[in-house]
Write a protein that holds these residues in place. Structure first.
Motif, PDB file in Angstrom:
ATOM      1  N   UNK A  21      56.206  29.346   2.134  1.00 56.98           N
ATOM      2  CA  UNK A  21      57.248  28.329   2.154  1.00 56.98           C
ATOM      3  C   UNK A  21      58.609  29.020   2.106  1.00 56.98           C
ATOM      4  N   UNK A  22      59.623  28.346   2.599  1.00 58.83           N
ATOM      5  CA  UNK A  22      60.944  28.963   2.721  1.00 58.83           C
ATOM      6  C   UNK A  22      61.696  28.958   1.396  1.00 58.83           C
ATOM      7  N   UNK A  37      59.448  21.848   3.258  1.00 57.25           N
ATOM      8  CA  UNK A  37      59.076  20.429   3.329  1.00 57.25           C
ATOM      9  C   UNK A  37      57.759  20.236   2.589  1.00 57.25           C
ATOM     10  N   UNK A  38      57.773  19.315   1.622  1.00 62.22           N
ATOM     11  CA  UNK A  38      56.618  19.163   0.736  1.00 62.22           C
ATOM     12  C   UNK A  38      55.295  18.981   1.473  1.00 62.22           C
ATOM     13  N   UNK A 120      57.128  24.567   7.247  1.00 56.51           N
ATOM     14  CA  UNK A 120      58.491  24.371   7.713  1.00 56.51           C
ATOM     15  C   UNK A 120      59.408  23.765   6.668  1.00 56.51           C
ATOM     16  N   UNK A 121      60.260  22.870   7.125  1.00 54.92           N
ATOM     17  CA  UNK A 121      61.392  22.416   6.353  1.00 54.92           C
ATOM     18  C   UNK A 121      62.633  22.874   7.101  1.00 54.92           C
ATOM     19  N   UNK A 122      63.804  22.574   6.586  1.00 55.08           N
ATOM     20  CA  UNK A 122      65.015  22.950   7.305  1.00 55.08           C
ATOM     21  C   UNK A 122      65.420  24.412   7.109  1.00 55.08           C
ATOM     22  N   UNK A 153      59.255  23.234  11.691  1.00 56.17           N
ATOM     23  CA  UNK A 153      60.334  24.213  11.824  1.00 56.17           C
ATOM     24  C   UNK A 153      59.916  25.604  11.347  1.00 56.17           C
ATOM     25  N   UNK A 154      58.730  25.690  10.736  1.00 58.65           N
ATOM     26  CA  UNK A 154      58.192  27.008  10.411  1.00 58.65           C
ATOM     27  C   UNK A 154      57.886  27.811  11.660  1.00 58.65           C
TER      28      UNK A 154
END
Length: 256
Positions: A21-22, A37-38, A120-122, A153-154
């Protein structure tokens, strides 16, 4: 499902998956805090652990990670309020603590894992260009024949992941990721909310455009449809509603 007593598919030698995760960042386009993103963590985590897989959570830099607010089922916006899997994960002190103390990607022993999944996530859109250790590790999994996956987005990692000879790992591969139509939808929603000046964009660049530009065969299933695709040992998922689909394809690639 019980975390304490799962029903393992491989009781003697469980499959092992590293989920990345980012780390927290600040958007250069909006100035807002951004993160992972959860659902892109919790839905694959649930699918894997339900099958008895061993899962560890990493981040490029290690340490405490923060999620994008809209991905939190408790957020006042209500955007993710129906995401009961994430709500259950967050509500478990033991599980929520896994996000507070992630190990750095540099500590991943590729030989000890069967697959890697980059959520992903932003934040990935702003941070993965300089995430050299993640880029190397992602390529190392792929080159070792391990299942190598990225989601939403990952899939930004595919813009930077290069083999030792300098060639882009995703070139010539069939892949998916956050679609232009979904970026348009997200931009328009923030404009209508008054959260972002009309004409400005949430993301500094677009997954679909860049994957096509590097020579990948980009495919997608339509606006907000759960979708994942496999090309050899490379697995990609379209967006935040594709966590379960991505995990399913990963499990199939691992033999069940």
């Amino acid at each position: 499902m019980s975390v304490r007593d799962p029903n393992p598919v491989y009781a003697r030698k469980p499959k092992r998956v590293a989920i990345v995760i980012a780390n927290p960042a600040v958007s250069t386009t909006t100035g807002w805090p951004v993160g992972f993103w959860w659902s892109e963590l919790t839905h694959p985590w649930f699918a894997f652990t339900e099958r008895g897989y061993q899962v560890e959570i990493f981040s490029p830099d290690g340490g405490k990670c923060e999620a994008d607010a809209l991905s939190d089922p408790r957020d006042p916006s209500g955007y993710s309020e129906t995401d009961l899997i994430s709500l259950g994960f967050i509500s478990s002190p033991k599980l929520a603590a896994l996000v507070d103390n992630t190990r750095p990607v540099s500590k991943i022993d590729v030989g000890a894992f069967d697959a890697i999944v980059v959520a992903g996530g932003q934040s990935p859109m702003f941070t993965y260009e300089r995430a050299a250790s993640l880029q190397r590790t992602f390529v190392a999994f792929h080159e070792a024949g391990k299942v190598t996956a990225a989601l939403c987005h990952g899939t930004a990692i595919l813009r930077y992941a290069r083999r030792a000879d300098g060639s882009l790992l995703a070139a010539g591969k069939t892949v998916t990721g956050f679609a232009n139509a979904e970026e348009d939808f997200a931009d328009k929603a923030t404009w209508e909310m008054g959260a972002l000046e009309r004409g400005k964009h949430l993301m500094p660049w677009r997954i679909e455009d860049e994957l096509k530009a590097i020579g990948a065969n980009y495919v997608q299933a339509g606006l907000w449809r759960g979708f994942a695709v496999r090309d050899g040992n490379l697995v990609t998922g379209q967006q935040n509603f594709s966590g379960a689909e991505t995990a399913r394809v990963v499990c199939e690639a691992l033999g069940g």
